[in-house]
Design a protein around this motif. Structure first.
Motif, PDB file in Angstrom:
ATOM      1  N   PRO A   1       0.824  -1.216   0.000  1.00 59.84           N
ATOM      2  CA  PRO A   1       0.000   0.000   0.000  1.00 59.84           C
ATOM      3  C   PRO A   1       0.861   1.269   0.000  1.00 59.84           C
TER       4      PRO A   1
ATOM      5  N   GLN B   1      -3.793  -0.468   8.475  1.00 60.64           N
ATOM      6  CA  GLN B   1      -4.409   0.417   7.495  1.00 60.64           C
ATOM      7  C   GLN B   1      -5.326   1.448   8.137  1.00 60.64           C
TER       8      GLN B   1
ATOM      9  N   THR C   1      -6.140   8.813   8.973  1.00 56.92           N
ATOM     10  CA  THR C   1      -6.579   8.165   7.741  1.00 56.92           C
ATOM     11  C   THR C   1      -7.759   8.914   7.150  1.00 56.92           C
TER      12      THR C   1
ATOM     13  N   GLU D   1      -6.468   2.712   0.024  1.00 57.84           N
ATOM     14  CA  GLU D   1      -5.554   2.183   1.031  1.00 57.84           C
ATOM     15  C   GLU D   1      -6.220   2.072   2.396  1.00 57.84           C
ATOM     16  N   THR D   2      -7.216   2.884   2.657  1.00 55.99           N
ATOM     17  CA  THR D   2      -7.957   2.790   3.923  1.00 55.99           C
ATOM     18  C   THR D   2      -9.178   1.877   3.782  1.00 55.99           C
TER      19      THR D   2
END
Length: 486
Positions: free
Chosen positions: A243, A441, A446, A452-453
């Motif tokens: 990621p 993650q 975030t 990616e999350t």
């Protein structure tokens, strides 16, 4: 008025209603409770429930809805240049709530009056100084728009608290006003209270179902959002996990799925034989004195925090496996490995197999053992051919519980197996699992708009499907052997 104080007032009103309802029933019966349809207790219980239950339902509903309304109105006051995206909006609302709480504390401590607060300028220095006097620290200067939103949030929250108090007390009094006049000698109070208890039990039984449905729906919606940003084929068939929050991510699940199954398989190789054999010994061979000592000692393993197991893996088991097995066999030089995490995790889940299997084996009727021994079978033959087949459905359930516990473990994997996502058959290499990557993650600042999350939800849904598959397999085995031995 605080939620706790409102609850105490409602319970007080309900208790008064119980006494008044009970006394009204006795008085209507002329003091002879034998002419009542129901005991006086049930008459008082009806009034108690009618007073308390609607009030608490209104309180719970209000506590759920009010924050949503307040946040919606306050978020509209924050300009786009302050909160250009969803993540910034969330941070701004967090500052609004923190500032609002600080303003309330300042007023409560007589640091400032409500009138002075309304006339206060939005100068960042003044606001930070005021909040500093009540112990509220902000990481950056206070934006004037955020300060005005905080003042509005405080007003709306105070208004909502007043409305909540009025609505809850009105619901309690309304319930009392409806139930109390109905109390008389012919009122079927017992039937009414039992119907309420039935409804309560039904509602309690649906909590687990609704919770499961909510979890699944949240995972499905967020996973669908993730697959609109990242190709599903690349996710399920990708062999690289890399990621990059700035773009160019490779989010293949196969290395994580392999690490999860590999670690869990080694854990079960340790836990199932040890746990099952110890359960057989405790239930069939051990004396009562030995059983009362050994079984609690085994169950202590289930109460040890997983962080302690992680430290045990990192400091003790990992170096031993590295120095005496991995390095002499040229299989690796790291103390973090699949074998390390698997062995320690297997030790952790031994009680799940041992204790449950012991209870299940003890539940097998003694008549089956006596019949087998009476036909000339030895004790070991009786265990292998009679007791274990009869207890197999429960033993499978115990193993499934241990497998689910192993699949969902995180801390032991982090400290014992590392965080490297790779496909390898070498048990002395560092690998990682799905749960570890879900945590990584979602750790830090975030933004729930990037793949990616959002991939964490896809990983969670995949883990859920794997666990569901294990349940289906166990159910098939249980039904097959249950039909054979019933």
């Amino acid at each position: 008025m605080s939620t706790g104080l409102i609850s105490l007032i409602v319970l007080g009103l309900a208790a008064v209603g119980f006494v008044l309802g009970r006394n009204r029933a006795i008085r209507d019966a002329g003091g002879d409770t034998r002419v009542l349809h129901s005991l006086p207790f049930f008459h008082g219980l009806v009034v108690f429930l009618a007073t308390a239950v609607p009030a608490f339902l209104v309180l719970i509903l209000w506590l759920i809805v009010q924050p949503m309304i307040v946040n919606s109105r306050v978020s509209g006051m924050i300009p786009a240049d302050v909160a250009p995206d969803a993540a910034a909006q969330t941070l701004a609302l967090s500052d609004v709530r923190r500032i609002s709480g600080g303003l309330d504390a300042a007023i409560d401590q007589d640091k400032i009056t409500p009138d002075e607060l309304e006339a206060m300028t939005t100068d960042a220095t003044d606001v930070r100084a005021l909040l500093g006097t009540v112990g509220v620290a902000l990481g950056s200067d206070v934006n004037p728009a955020v300060f005005e939103a905080a003042k509005a949030y405080r007003k709306l929250d105070a208004t909502g608290a007043i409305g909540r108090t009025i609505a809850v007390l009105a619901a309690a009094l309304l319930g009392f006003g409806i139930a109390f006049p109905r109390i008389n000698r012919d009122f079927r109070a017992r039937n009414a209270s039992e119907r309420f208890i039935t409804v309560t039990l039904f509602a309690a039984s649906t909590v687990a179902v609704l919770t499961t449905v909510g979890i699944i729906l949240s995972l499905v919606f967020e996973t669908f959002h993730f697959f609109t940003l990242y190709p599903a084929l690349d996710f399920f068939l990708g062999t690289v996990w890399n990621p990059q929050f700035r773009g160019g991510s490779e989010l293949g699940i196969l290395p994580l799925l392999w690490g999860t199954l590999y670690v869990s398989f080694i854990a079960l190789l340790v836990a199932v034989p040890v746990g099952l054999l110890s359960a057989i010994y405790l239930s069939e061979y051990a004396s009562r004195r030995v059983r009362t000592v050994v079984k609690p000692l085994i169950e202590i393993l289930a109460g040890i925090p997983t962080i302690v197991y992680g430290l045990f893996a990192l400091i003790t088991v990992g170096p031993i496996l590295r120095d005496y097995f991995a390095q002499p066999l040229n299989l690796g030089n790291s103390s973090s490995s699949v074998m390390t995490a698997g062995i320690v995790m297997g030790i952790m889940v031994i009680p799940f197999v041992s204790s449950l299997s012991d209870d299940i084996i003890n539940a097998v009727p003694q008549s089956l053992r006596d019949g087998s021994l009476g036909l000339g079978a030895t004790p070991s033959e009786t265990i292998r051919k009679v007791v274990l087949p009869a207890a197999l459905p429960g033993v499978v359930g115990a193993i499934l519980l241990a497998a689910s516990r192993a699949i969902g473990e995180t801390m032991i994997v982090v400290m014992g197996a590392g965080a490297a996502a790779k496909l390898s058959l070498n048990p002395f290499e560092a690998m990682t699992t799905i749960t570890v990557k879900i945590v990584s993650q979602l750790t830090g600042d975030t933004e729930f708009a990037s793949p990616e999350t959002l991939v964490a939800f896809a990983l969670g849904l995949t883990l859920f499907v794997v666990t569901l598959g294990l349940n289906i397999l166990a159910l098939y085995i249980v039904r097959k052997y249950r039909e054979q031995y019933e």
